[in-house]
Design a protein around this motif. Structure first.
Motif, PDB file in Angstrom:
ATOM      1  N   UNK A  51      -4.295  -0.076  -4.778  1.00  0.00           N
ATOM      2  CA  UNK A  51      -4.911  -0.566  -3.531  1.00  0.00           C
ATOM      3  C   UNK A  51      -4.933   0.548  -2.496  1.00  0.00           C
ATOM      4  N   UNK A  87      -6.313   0.829   1.090  1.00  0.00           N
ATOM      5  CA  UNK A  87      -6.950  -0.042   2.095  1.00  0.00           C
ATOM      6  C   UNK A  87      -8.238   0.549   2.659  1.00  0.00           C
ATOM      7  N   UNK A 127      -9.343  -3.126  -4.270  1.00  0.00           N
ATOM      8  CA  UNK A 127      -8.137  -2.953  -5.090  1.00  0.00           C
ATOM      9  C   UNK A 127      -8.467  -3.395  -6.501  1.00  0.00           C
ATOM     10  N   UNK A 175      -3.156   6.195   2.475  1.00  0.00           N
ATOM     11  CA  UNK A 175      -2.004   5.690   1.697  1.00  0.00           C
ATOM     12  C   UNK A 175      -2.484   4.832   0.532  1.00  0.00           C
ATOM     13  N   UNK A 176      -1.737   4.870  -0.555  1.00  0.00           N
ATOM     14  CA  UNK A 176      -2.004   4.006  -1.725  1.00  0.00           C
ATOM     15  C   UNK A 176      -0.852   3.012  -1.796  1.00  0.00           C
ATOM     16  N   UNK A 177      -1.221   1.715  -1.893  1.00  0.00           N
ATOM     17  CA  UNK A 177      -0.145   0.698  -1.946  1.00  0.00           C
ATOM     18  C   UNK A 177      -0.254  -0.041  -3.271  1.00  0.00           C
ATOM     19  N   UNK A 178       0.829  -0.736  -3.661  1.00  0.00           N
ATOM     20  CA  UNK A 178       0.769  -1.614  -4.841  1.00  0.00           C
ATOM     21  C   UNK A 178       0.636  -3.031  -4.309  1.00  0.00           C
ATOM     22  N   UNK A 179      -0.452  -3.726  -4.699  1.00  0.00           N
ATOM     23  CA  UNK A 179      -0.731  -5.047  -4.107  1.00  0.00           C
ATOM     24  C   UNK A 179      -0.328  -6.176  -5.027  1.00  0.00           C
ATOM     25  N   UNK A 180       0.214  -5.877  -6.241  1.00  0.00           N
ATOM     26  CA  UNK A 180       0.606  -6.975  -7.138  1.00  0.00           C
ATOM     27  C   UNK A 180       2.108  -6.867  -7.337  1.00  0.00           C
ATOM     28  N   UNK A 189       8.651  -2.962  -5.588  1.00  0.00           N
ATOM     29  CA  UNK A 189       7.221  -3.200  -5.294  1.00  0.00           C
ATOM     30  C   UNK A 189       6.858  -2.630  -3.935  1.00  0.00           C
ATOM     31  N   UNK A 190       7.811  -2.759  -2.978  1.00  0.00           N
ATOM     32  CA  UNK A 190       7.495  -2.286  -1.622  1.00  0.00           C
ATOM     33  C   UNK A 190       7.414  -0.772  -1.566  1.00  0.00           C
ATOM     34  N   UNK A 203       6.365   1.389  -3.722  1.00  0.00           N
ATOM     35  CA  UNK A 203       5.406   2.089  -4.599  1.00  0.00           C
ATOM     36  C   UNK A 203       4.272   2.656  -3.745  1.00  0.00           C
ATOM     37  N   UNK A 204       4.629   3.630  -2.910  1.00  0.00           N
ATOM     38  CA  UNK A 204       3.631   4.138  -1.965  1.00  0.00           C
ATOM     39  C   UNK A 204       3.144   5.491  -2.435  1.00  0.00           C
TER      40      UNK A 204
END
Lengths: 198, 578, 260, 101
Positions: free
Chosen positions: C158, C160, C165, C199-204, C210-211, C213-214
């Motif tokens: 993801x 943004x 995503x 920034x790249x985030x993990x949305x699942x 999980x938080x 995983x940036x």
């Protein structure tokens, strides 16, 4: 005959739809069972077609044993029909005997299945050997549980029929357990063809 | 059937087959579930408001080693159990269990459910599920932490970081599902076959129609999710791999999934959401029906377009079962399917618009009495308005690829599910409390409870949607300060945090009102709201067997101020017209 | 707080649809709110005022319902679906072909993003491939095709700023593509925030981390990228990740036969 | 009860049909046909046997519209559900992207 009721005023079973309350209840329950086995058999079909390779069931499963099992279940369906017909004709004793015979055939089916299970586990075909194993044990396991439930309710209904205690209200129960039993047989017919042979 | 005149032994009272006793049992179980899951919500919001700091009381109690800061796996457990317990052990018992068991036999003029023993079993299977869920907290590794949707492989494999409680969680939800299934069989057969003389399908109150649609959806789709949950249970414990996939190295010796062979994770998502979307309609249908009745009763005029509302409900009953794909637009489902599900999903807004319009026309030119049930019903119209309209955003494929798994989705489903069903629950409790317990609840406390809940709830969920849409605040993250793009939205999280605490405290008004009224409320008359449906014809509280004299129905459920009602302005369904 | 910036202009169409849907639904909700509050005040119970008895099944009422239904269906649903489908086809309809796009192979693992790019020789699977963890560097101007698989659980790639995503599954290769036009430097200038990063985030939800995983995506101009690529592939980090790249087919031909 | 007493169902003849079909099914497996033909034959016989059991043993043939609609509706819903599962699980939904060469 409308179900006589022990409540003070309202007759318990006011048949608005003309279908006996017990039969309607059993068919509604069978509709949910259809959806349950749809999920199970559907997952099998979809997983199998999506898998790259699928083992030949013949190598792992003892097809002749399963064929015998199918015959056992079909005969139990016949004795079930006869039992319901006997009960409708008012011959409680004959009906009780036939119900017992159906229950016994159900037990025979289960013992053959358990024997088949431990024979296969013995030569290393367990639930986690491969996807066919997982699906085979899962589907036939759940079907077995349903057969077990059927056998228990058959015996319970039989004791009611034998002692003639079945009041007007529970008159439908013999046919109800018959419907359930035929459904379980129907599911095995589908499972046998789709899972064990092809 | 148990003999009614002999003194009831404790056993026959606890395992009673009287639908009213079972309704109260469901109500108490549901309220406990609501309280516990509500506390989890407060903890979640506190953690998001102050992610780095030590948690106030529980911090040094539980997490000494991280000096009070909540570890992420506990946070995962919090929102998983908040979601699961709210859906299966708070809303389902109250809205379907309590209201359904209490209202259906009484409003149809029947003496009890079609299968009383099955009805009793359905409660105790749900109770067993609740016990299993409670045990799953104290199992090593803690309760389930893979989200209430429990997507595999995270929830499907024992050593991917989700505690052993997840296996018990799967059984607990399967039991709750079986209980809904048994209840649904009862509701459908009672509604179809046990209506008293004169009660045709088109004269049934809308609440019964809502519960009927709920039961049909329950019947068809609970078995599907039960199958999926059992499959995942086997994945976790018996070494099968229905939903587990991965590279060969994983399945080889020493790999995390050694000895298993690949299934497909998407299969679980399809099975789950195949049930999941009908499930959210299962939870909202009884509220739709109840709100239709309440708006008509307290506007003293018939529900506008009764037949159109029933037709819309049945249309939604069909449509709700073919649209589950809009939960999976970004999940790897093929884009072609995504487009098909987009067009299927937007058609649901048409029947929804019709019965929503009928709600508004019901209060048009009425004579509104603002009792607590009416206030909560109007509250449902407001929050479901917002919830329904924001659903349009998420039905669209391209827009959902942007908004999926952000707080916009959380805000949306809290409006439709949490807010509408929350208000529907309280509308039903305030409305049927006099008939259920024979005593009246304090009306002004009820109004205060509504106003304060309404304000804080709308604020909290609206802010969620705002930070989700504007700041793409991802869902289910324990510490938003990790991402720079969420910096400006951290004080919004603090506001939501305090709003949620306020909403939690306000519920104490209801708890106080509920329990004091049970003990010492003043006795209620047979028909405190001057309503016309059959449950108000029965004495208060209705005896076993409900109606001393079998009622015969002469008119529709909401004939208020009809010409035939003369001066008094209303007649119950059972009174022959003068 | 206004909305996050976009990485190119095509994606602003998603923002446009969001605003269009907001206006549409707000109008409807304004009408609903007016009716709700208006009726509540106008028709509250007071002496001498009686409710008007109507079942609402007169032909006029039925006609009104149908008109409202048609209005909602064509005015709201079909118009939203039309614009949305148009945007979907434009943004996600036709993936860039692998030779004219920067191909990035993402390999998600519990709590980190592994990126692999073909080195300056343009061939994947050679020594000069560039591997990196949580750091993605792409040239502006060329579309980026991201092919993703996961080792263990579900993740969701993801960014943004691309308004999109895509979940990353074990056992199935999913893809996500976007056109990075605005370089990181240009974005910093636009927001005049010197340490702004894409920034790249993990949305699942993927477990404990999980938080955390940036990832950071840096968009360079083509020239800067060429310099960076040459330098990186010169001393291609000897990442010992051969076992991760298990049977990942990189040749489009393999997928072609599967197609028909 | 308004339910008419069930007309006599000749259980034995239905049983014979079922037995013959089962024997045929098992026999077909040993003929080593191509998998697709074998699958079609087996699914065909399974459907026929299922209809036999459902209509005669379960009296679906003599039931009213309500129960027929219920069972029929559930079957249609089940097939729709499985068909919608098809593209994702059976096919590879993202192969078209990789094939862009």
């Amino acid at each position: 005959m409308t179900q006589s009721s022990t409540y003070p005023a309202t007759p318990h079973g006011v048949l608005n739809t003309g279908v006996n309350t017990g039969k309607l209840g059993m068919w509604v329950f069978l509709a949910s069972e259809i959806m349950f086995f749809t999920a199970l058999i559907g997952s099998y079909i979809v997983l199998r077609l999506g898998a790259d390779s699928w083992p030949v069931p013949g190598d792992y499963l003892a097809v002749p044993v399963l064929a015998v099992n199918t015959f056992v279940l079909i005969t139990s369906s016949v004795t079930m029909v006869k039992a319901v017909q006997a009960f409708d004709a008012g011959d409680n004793d004959r009906s009780a005997r036939l119900l017992l015979l159906t229950a016994l055939l159900g037990c025979v089916f289960l013992t053959i299945k358990l024997w088949d299970y431990n024979h296969m586990i013995h030569n290393e075909f367990k639930i986690n050997t491969n996807l066919l194993g997982s699906i085979y044990y899962f589907l036939t396991g759940f079907h077995g549980l349903h057969v077990l439930g059927g056998v228990i309710s058959l015996l319970v209904i039989r004791s009611g029929v034998k002692s003639g205690k079945l009041l007007g209200g529970q008159h439908f129960r013999v046919e109800g357990v018959g419907l359930y039993w035929h459904f379980v047989d129907l599911i095995w017919i589908v499972l046998f063809a789709i899972l064990c042979l092809v | 059937m148990s003999d009614h005149h002999a003194p009831q032994s404790l056993l026959s009272r606890v395992f009673s087959t009287d639908h009213k006793v079972i309704a109260r049992q469901y109500l108490y179980l549901g309220l406990v579930g609501l309280l516990v899951a509500g506390l989890f919500a407060l903890m979640i919001r506190w953690q998001l408001a102050y992610p780095g700091d030590a948690f106030p009381i529980l911090g040094n109690l539980f997490w000494g080693e991280t000096n009070g800061v909540m570890p992420p796996e506990f946070y995962n457990m919090l929102f998983t159990m908040h979601g699961a317990m709210m859906v299966f052990f708070a809303i389902t018992p109250i809205v379907i269990g309590a209201f359904g068991n209490f209202a259906i036999p009484l409003q149809l003029g029947a003496d009890d459910m079609a299968f009383p023993v099955v009805n009793m079993l359905s409660f105790w299977v749900m109770f067993l599920g609740a016990v299993i869920m409670t045990i799953s907290f104290f199992v090593p590794g803690g309760a389930a932490g893979g989200g209430w949707t429990a997507y595999p492989p995270l929830s499907g494999v024992a050593n991917y970081g989700v505690g052993h409680g997840a296996s018990l969680w799967l059984l607990g939800i399967a039991f709750a599902g079986t209980s809904s299934l048994l209840g649904a069989v009862n509701y459908v057969v009672t509604t179809l076959n046990m209506r008293c003389a004169g009660m045709t399908l088109m004269r049934m109150p809308l609440a019964v129609w809502g519960l009927f649609c709920t039961s049909v959806l329950n019947l068809l789709w609970v078995p599907v999710v039960a199958a999926a949950l059992f499959m995942m249970f086997m994945d976790r414990t018996a070494g099968t791999a229905f939903f587990l996939a991965g590279p060969g190295s994983l399945f080889a010796e020493g790999g995390a999934l050694a000895g298993q062979s690949g299934g497909q994770p998407l299969l679980f998502q399809h099975l789950f959401w195949g049930f999941g979307h009908p499930e959210v309609y299962i939870l909202i249908f009884p509220v739709w029906g109840l709100v239709g009745d309440l708006l008509s009763t307290f506007s003293r005029k018939p529900a506008f377009g009764y037949k159109a509302t029933v037709l819309s409900m049945i249309t939604i009953l069909f449509l709700s079962q073919i649209v589950w794909g809009h939960h999976m637009f970004t999940s790897g489902m093929s884009p072609l399917l995504g487009t098909a599900f987009t067009f299927l999903t937007i058609t649901i807004s048409v029947p929804t618009a019709i019965f929503f319009l009928n709600w508004l026309c019901t209060i048009w030119r009425g004579s509104l009495r603002f009792t607590p049930p009416m206030l909560f019903a109007l509250g449902v119209v407001f929050v479901f308005g917002i919830g329904g309209l924001t659903g349009l955003f998420l039905a669209l494929q391209a827009l959902d690829i942007w908004l999926h798994d952000t707080y916009f989705v959380v805000g949306h489903f809290h409006f439709t599910l949490a807010a509408s069903v929350f208000f529907g629950t309280f509308a039903g409790v305030y409305y049927w409390f006099p008939k259920m317990f024979g005593k009246r609840m304090n009306q002004s406390l009820g109004k205060w409870h509504f106003y304060l809940s309404f304000v804080s709830l709308t604020f909290v969920f609206f802010m969620m949607m705002y930070i989700g849409a504007t700041g793409a605040h991802p869902r289910r993250i324990a510490d938003p300060t990790v991402y720079n793009f969420l910096g400006p939205f951290q004080d919004a999280n603090v506001l939501i945090g305090w709003g949620a605490q306020f909403l939690g405290v306000v519920q104490l008004i209801f708890v106080w009102n509920f329990f004091t009224s049970i003990r010492s409320g003043e006795p209620a008359s047979d028909n405190p709201w001057e309503a016309s449906s059959l449950e108000w014809v029965a004495p208060t509280p209705p005896p076993h067997g409900n109606f001393p004299v079998a009622p015969t129905v002469h008119r529709g459920p909401h004939e208020y101020n009809a010409p035939e009602t003369g001066e008094r302005g209303w007649l119950t369904q059972a009174e022959p017209s003068a | 707080m206004e909305r996050l910036i976009t990485i190119n202009d095509a994606v602003t169409e998603i923002d446009w649809i969001f605003d269009y849907a907001t206006i549409l639904t707000s109008c409807i909700f304004a009408v609903v709110l007016a009716m709700l509050i208006g009726f509540a005040i106008k028709y509250r119970e007071r002496p001498g005022h009686k409710a008007h008895y109507t079942r609402g099944d007169s032909p006029a009422a039925v006609r009104m319902s149908i008109v409202v239904a048609m209005l909602v269906f064509f005015g709201v649903d079909i118009s939203l679906a039309y614009f949305d489908h148009h945007a979907f086809l434009e943004l996600y309809g036709n993936p860039p072909s692998q030779d004219e796009a920067t191909v990035v192979d993402v390999f998600a693992k519990q709590f980190e993003w592994n990126f692999a790019q073909a080195g300056s020789d343009g061939e994947m699977g050679t020594e000069d491939d560039i591997f990196s963890i949580n750091k993605l560097t792409v040239p502006a101007g060329k579309p980026v095709l991201v092919r993703m698989r996961s080792l263990d659980v579900l993740h969701s790639f993801f960014i943004p700023y691309t308004r999109g995503k895509q979940d990353v599954l074990p056992g199935m290769t999913t893809a996500f593509w976007f056109d990075p036009d605005k370089t990181t430097a240009a974005a910093r200038a636009e927001l005049d925030d010197p340490n702004f990063e894409y920034e790249i985030a993990c949305a699942e939800l993927c477990g404990l981390g999980h938080t955390t995983m940036r990832g950071i995506m840096t968009v360079l101009t083509p020239e800067e990228f060429a310099v960076w690529e040459a330098e990186e592939s010169a001393n291609a980090a000897n990442f010992d990740m051969p076992e991760i790249w298990w049977d990942w087919s990189l040749d489009p031909a393999d997928y072609a036969e599967e197609d028909e | 009860m308004t339910d008419a007493a069930h007309p006599k169902v000749n259980a034995i003849s239905i049983f014979l049909w079922l037995a013959v079909l089962t024997a045929a099914e098992v026999g077909v497996v040993y003929l080593h046909l191509s998998p697709v033909v074998l699958a079609a034959l087996l699914v065909g016989t399974a459907v026929v046997k299922a209809l036999l059991v459902a209509s005669y043993f379960m009296h679906l043939k003599f039931e009213g519209k309500l129960i027929l609609w219920m069972v029929g509706g559930t079957m249609i819903l089940a097939t729709f559900f499985l068909l919608m599962l098809w593209p994702d699980i059976v096919g590879d939904p993202w192969a078209w992207v990789m094939a862009e060469g």
